[in-house]
Enzyme design. Structure first.
Site, mmCIF file in Angstrom:
data_model
loop_
_atom_site.group_PDB
_atom_site.id
_atom_site.type_symbol
_atom_site.label_atom_id
_atom_site.label_comp_id
_atom_site.label_asym_id
_atom_site.label_seq_id
_atom_site.Cartn_x
_atom_site.Cartn_y
_atom_site.Cartn_z
ATOM 1 N N ARG A 30 13.859 -25.135 -26.736
ATOM 2 C CA ARG A 30 14.671 -24.071 -27.505
ATOM 3 C C ARG A 30 15.891 -23.853 -26.622
ATOM 4 N NH1 ARG A 30 12.581 -21.775 -31.701
ATOM 5 N NH2 ARG A 30 10.108 -21.714 -31.948
ATOM 6 N N GLY A 31 17.134 -23.817 -27.184
ATOM 7 C CA GLY A 31 18.224 -23.370 -26.472
ATOM 8 C C GLY A 31 18.812 -24.697 -25.771
ATOM 9 N N ASP A 85 8.527 -22.879 -42.017
ATOM 10 C CA ASP A 85 8.648 -21.688 -43.287
ATOM 11 C C ASP A 85 9.313 -21.890 -44.567
ATOM 12 O OD1 ASP A 85 7.455 -20.598 -41.153
ATOM 13 O OD2 ASP A 85 9.205 -19.165 -40.374
#
Length: 533
Positions: free
Chosen positions: A218-219, A274
């Site tokens: 992440r990032g 999701d």
């Protein structure tokens, strides 16, 4: 009869309420100007009743004398390399010589579009359309000159390895590309110089594994460093697999590439377990997640059915979109109550969750509750006096509503109602996202990967791919990142769920909500909106 054709042209995303395009260049356009489009054979079909617009959100209208007929057709097209490299040469698509594509219509026509809305009324506008995905007759890269790279970012999801495999195999077998790099460890892998060579042999069986073969993080997004590295390595096709935040990074890379005038196609493949990506029908890995969630729900049902006053709580993924919980509930048929972020609920009082749980225990002797991880966050934050924390991507971290609800139910029935209950809490979230994709998702991932390859080879850039009403399309990245896809409580699918579980809507009045949760807490939760990557 004075028949003329006019359209307005803008290089920015379509001028819908979600976008703020710069001032468009409007002019009368004779047909010969269409030769500047990526496919000069494309001619608009002019009809007094159904005028067709061509490219870049053109608004074409047929004018008879002084009367204008406008049926509301809007094309949200994606950028093309020739928009900022007008003299770019093109080549015949090698698929024209392929036995696999020796079919009646091997190539997608530039006139083919996909409608965002298929259910319309008789006199309604035709609405927004997207460019149909698929192979084009012309490509803008020589196979031997292509140097492609693939990167995966954000959280894990079933199907990532299948997408990687099919991009590699699609480039190699369909277009003869042999120079393909895998960027290791997410966006920071670009400037950390972590790469590996990808061939069909290397990726042959990775679709049988969970996770991501290229690792992720992440990032780490630094647009200038990333584009510097793309330029230094001579990369001219970039395939980026990731969620909302990752796709925003892909859009920034495309903008910088355009600014520098580089012949680099940037293609995004949307990833989120999701299913909260806007516009597209569903995200890959979602079917697998729903199927695997059945195991946890079945286990909870067996546990609570085997005892008296058994209460089973299953927490599933779903930060701000409750699709997995909703579809798993409908598929399982053993669930008594489904709680999702889009539908607020309250615990105490008439019509509250405690009352419903007690009613079901008296009727059936047990109850199974499926809970999306983002549901009830306002209550958890209030009771835990939470301070918003972030992960490496800058995303707010959710509080564990499953443990909170488990404790609340236990305390209420043992201390207040003086009832003995047997409570089981199951959290399968990390088990679900780490498994390989099922057969349905494997097929879906193949279509996504091949659509991305066809688009990049055809010179499209700054786009993402996905099915819209069952037909795969090229969609501007800005469109899929503009808003999240959430469960609509007014749709029939949620009504079907309520009919299946026979649960109340748990929709409290505004006064009751303000009694249960103070305004300061609600404001804090509003600021904790999470962008899924």
């Amino acid at each position: 009869m004075d028949l003329s054709l006019s359209y307005s042209l803008s290089r920015n995303p379509p001028s819908l309420p979600l976008f703020k395009p710069s001032s468009p260049l409007s002019y009368r356009c004779p047909e010969r100007s269409l030769l500047n489009l990526p496919n000069p054979k494309f001619r608009p079909k002019i009809s007094l009743s159904k005028p067709l617009l061509c490219c870049w959100n053109h608004s074409i209208r047929a004018q008879v004398q002084d009367q204008i007929f406008d049926d509301g057709f809007v094309l949200e097209d994606v950028p093309h390399l020739t928009n900022f490299l007008p003299d770019l040469p093109f080549y015949p698509n090698p698929l024209g010589r392929s036995e696999a594509y020796a079919i009646k219509k091997a190539f997608v026509s530039p006139e083919d579009v996909v409608a965002e809305e298929v259910v319309v009324q008789k006199n309604s506008h035709r609405g927004v359309h997207f460019t149909r995905a698929g192979p084009r007759e012309r490509i803008y890269f020589k196979s031997e000159e292509v140097r492609a790279c693939i990167v995966t970012c954000g959280g894990l999801c079933p199907g990532i390895n299948t997408v990687i495999r099919e991009i590699v195999c699609g480039l190699h077998y369909m277009y003869g590309v042999e120079d393909i790099l895998g960027i290791m460890g997410g966006y920071r892998g670009f400037y950390s110089k972590n790469t590996m060579t990808l061939t069909p042999k290397v990726v042959n069986d990775i679709h049988k594994r969970g996770g991501t073969f290229l690792q992720t993080s992440r990032g780490g997004h630094d647009t200038h460093k990333i584009v510097d590295n793309i330029q230094d390595r001579g990369i001219n096709q970039v395939y980026i697999i990731g969620g909302d935040g990752t796709q925003k990074g892909a859009a920034a890379i495309y903008k910088e590439v355009e600014k520098r005038g580089l012949q680099v196609s940037v293609a995004g493949i949307p990833k989120t377990i999701d299913n909260d990506i806007a516009v597209i029908d569903k995200s890959f890995g979602f079917d697998t997640a729903v199927e695997e969630a059945q195991r946890a729900i079945n286990a909870a049902h067996v546990e609570v059915e085997s005892v008296e006053n058994g209460v089973g709580i299953v927490k599933l993924m779903g930060r701000y979109s409750g699709f997995i919980a909703m579809y798993a509930t409908l598929a399982g048929r053993d669930v008594d109550c489904c709680l999702i972020p889009e539908s607020p609920f309250y615990l105490e009082g008439h019509g509250g969750l405690f009352e419903f749980v007690e009613q079901r225990l008296k009727e059936n002797g047990h109850i199974v509750i499926v809970l999306a991880e983002g549901a009830g966050q306002e209550y958890v934050a209030q009771s835990m006096h939470a301070v918003g924390e972030t992960d490496a991507s800058g995303n707010r971290l959710l509080l564990d509503v499953g443990l909170w609800l488990t404790q609340k139910i236990k305390d209420h029935f043992t201390k207040v109602r003086k009832m003995e209950i047997y409570l089981k809490y199951i959290d399968p979230t990390y088990m679900i996202r780490a498994i390989p994709s099922n057969a349905s998702d494997n097929i879906y991932c193949t279509l996504l990967a091949q659509s991305a390859v066809h688009g990049a080879m055809a010179g499209y850039t700054g786009f993402t791919v996905g099915p819209v009403n069952g037909k795969h399309a090229y969609i501007p990245i800005s469109r899929v990142t503009a808003a999240q896809h959430t469960v609509k409580l007014t749709d029939r699918m949620w009504a079907r769920l309520l009919s299946s579980t026979n649960q109340p809507s748990f929709s409290p009045s505004n006064d009751m909500m303000l009694e249960k949760v103070d305004r300061k807490t609600l404001d804090m939760i509003h600021e904790m909106r999470i962008t899924s990557t």
